[in-house]
Design an enzyme around this catalytic site. Structure first.
Site, PDB file in Angstrom:
ATOM      1  N   SER A  48      13.967  41.775  30.309  1.00  0.00           N
ATOM      2  CA  SER A  48      14.253  40.827  31.373  1.00  0.00           C
ATOM      3  C   SER A  48      13.494  41.210  32.649  1.00  0.00           C
ATOM      4  O   SER A  48      12.278  41.360  32.620  1.00  0.00           O
ATOM      5  CB  SER A  48      15.764  40.750  31.592  1.00  0.00           C
ATOM      6  OG  SER A  48      16.114  39.601  32.306  1.00  0.00           O
ATOM      7  N   ASP A 163      16.320  35.820  26.702  1.00  0.00           N
ATOM      8  CA  ASP A 163      16.458  37.108  27.387  1.00  0.00           C
ATOM      9  C   ASP A 163      16.703  38.270  26.413  1.00  0.00           C
ATOM     10  O   ASP A 163      17.622  38.241  25.594  1.00  0.00           O
ATOM     11  CB  ASP A 163      17.635  37.009  28.352  1.00  0.00           C
ATOM     12  CG  ASP A 163      17.615  38.081  29.433  1.00  0.00           C
ATOM     13  OD1 ASP A 163      17.156  39.193  29.144  1.00  0.00           O
ATOM     14  OD2 ASP A 163      18.059  37.782  30.553  1.00  0.00           O
TER      15      ASP A 163
END
Length: 344
Positions: A48, A163
């Site tokens: 991320s 993610d």
């Protein structure tokens, strides 16, 4: 302490940068402080926001990233939100911020980077952990940063990716797989305790202390009196008084910090959270629980926990504060870090 050593007689250092949205700007400060110490990773892995910062570092563009994020304010952040009006996959398209930063990059593909780099993402359909080590750098970073429900999934090689924090919030094991023998992990999602002795790095609880809050300075003064046999009685009495006063002052300071912390919590709970905050907070709860289990099985050699608990996941305009907190915590751990990465 046993250390694994690389082929050149030195540890092969891996850096695992975790997720954390706006809190993840602390990674920039960590990397700056490590560079000042002469500690430079041989491999870098990010999830991320950790992938965003890690990609910039691997490309030699950390200074450019710092300059860019320090200019972020609420209006600038809003201008980077490419609203997905169809709401297909996510509220935000998630293309504009990466396109603006990576535009004109010398290295277009991951395999071209001078430093081995991996971005971690999640296959939305199979739940498989995906290690992006080849292909377009911008696409890989945007896939790793695609917060479910907030940013639209990224289509890469026939997969819909989201993610990487869903499966691996702090990718220590990926560093090991890339050949790292010593791993420094950075986790920005663990909030600092409300009562923290910042000088000694010790957590203290006023409620759970078995002894009186002023017992510790008194005992410290008594220890000094025992060690200094030649000290005058008046001097030792004055030392004890000073110790009690210092202990009381520190106790009052900690009490104020605790009350401020509780007040902020009450205010936060009294105000209904927004949609973005709700999604981000729910993700952070899941990430923390999953991360702790993964790190028990694959612990890092050094764990850096920047004290960014007061920075919200969506407060991107507080980048400068997060950077400074990352630097501060890394410098505090300097002796430990240098010991772990020193040549055997």
């Amino acid at each position: 302490m046993n250390r694994q050593i690389g082929t050149n007689g030195k540890p092969r250092i891996g850096l695992a940068l975790g997720s954390g949205a706006a809190k993840g700007f602390a990674h920039i400060g960590v990397l700056k402080a490590l560079d000042e110490m002469g500690v430079r990773p041989d491999v870098i892995v990010g999830t991320s926001m950790g992938a965003f910062v890690g990609a910039a570092y691997a490309a030699g563009k950390l200074d450019r990233l710092e300059e860019w994020v320090r200019l972020l304010d609420n209006w600038k952040v809003f201008s980077l939100l490419d609203i997905n009006w169809s709401l297909s996959g996510g509220v935000i398209g998630g293309i504009k911020p990466f396109r603006e930063f990576f535009d004109g990059f010398e290295y277009e593909n991951i395999e071209d980077l001078p430093l081995p780099f991996t971005a971690v993402a999640t296959d939305l359909h199979s739940g498989q952990e995906i290690w992006l080590q080849q292909g377009n750098l911008q696409d890989a970073v945007s896939a790793s940063c695609s917060i479910p429900g907030l940013l639209s999934p990224k289509s890469l090689s026939g997969r819909w990716l989201v993610d990487g924090a869903v499966v691996n919030p702090v990718p220590v094991d990926v560093c090991r797989a890339m050949g790292a023998t010593t791993v420094i992990a950075v986790d920005v999602t663990e909030d600092a305790p409300p009562l923290l002795d910042r000088e000694h790095g010790e957590v203290r609880s006023v409620i759970s202390e078995k002894s009186s809050p002023v017992d510790q300075p008194i005992l410290a003064a008594e220890k000094e009196q025992i060690e200094d046999h030649d000290a005058e009685p008046e001097a030792t009495d004055k030392a004890a008084e000073n110790g009690v006063a210092a202990g009381f002052s520190r106790l009052m300071e900690q009490g104020r910090e605790h009350l401020n912390h509780l007040r902020k919590n009450r205010e936060a709970r009294a105000t209904p959270p927004g949609m973005f905050d709700t999604m981000r907070q729910a993700m952070e709860i899941l990430e923390r629980r999953h991360k702790r289990v993964r790190m028990m099985g694959a612990p890092p050699d050094v764990l850096i926990l920047p004290k960014v608990g007061d920075i919200g996941g969506n407060e991107y305009a507080r980048a400068a504060e997060a950077i400074e907190l990352g630097e501060k915590e890394t410098r505090r751990l300097r002796t430990w870090i240098e010991d772990m990465v020193a040549q055997k």
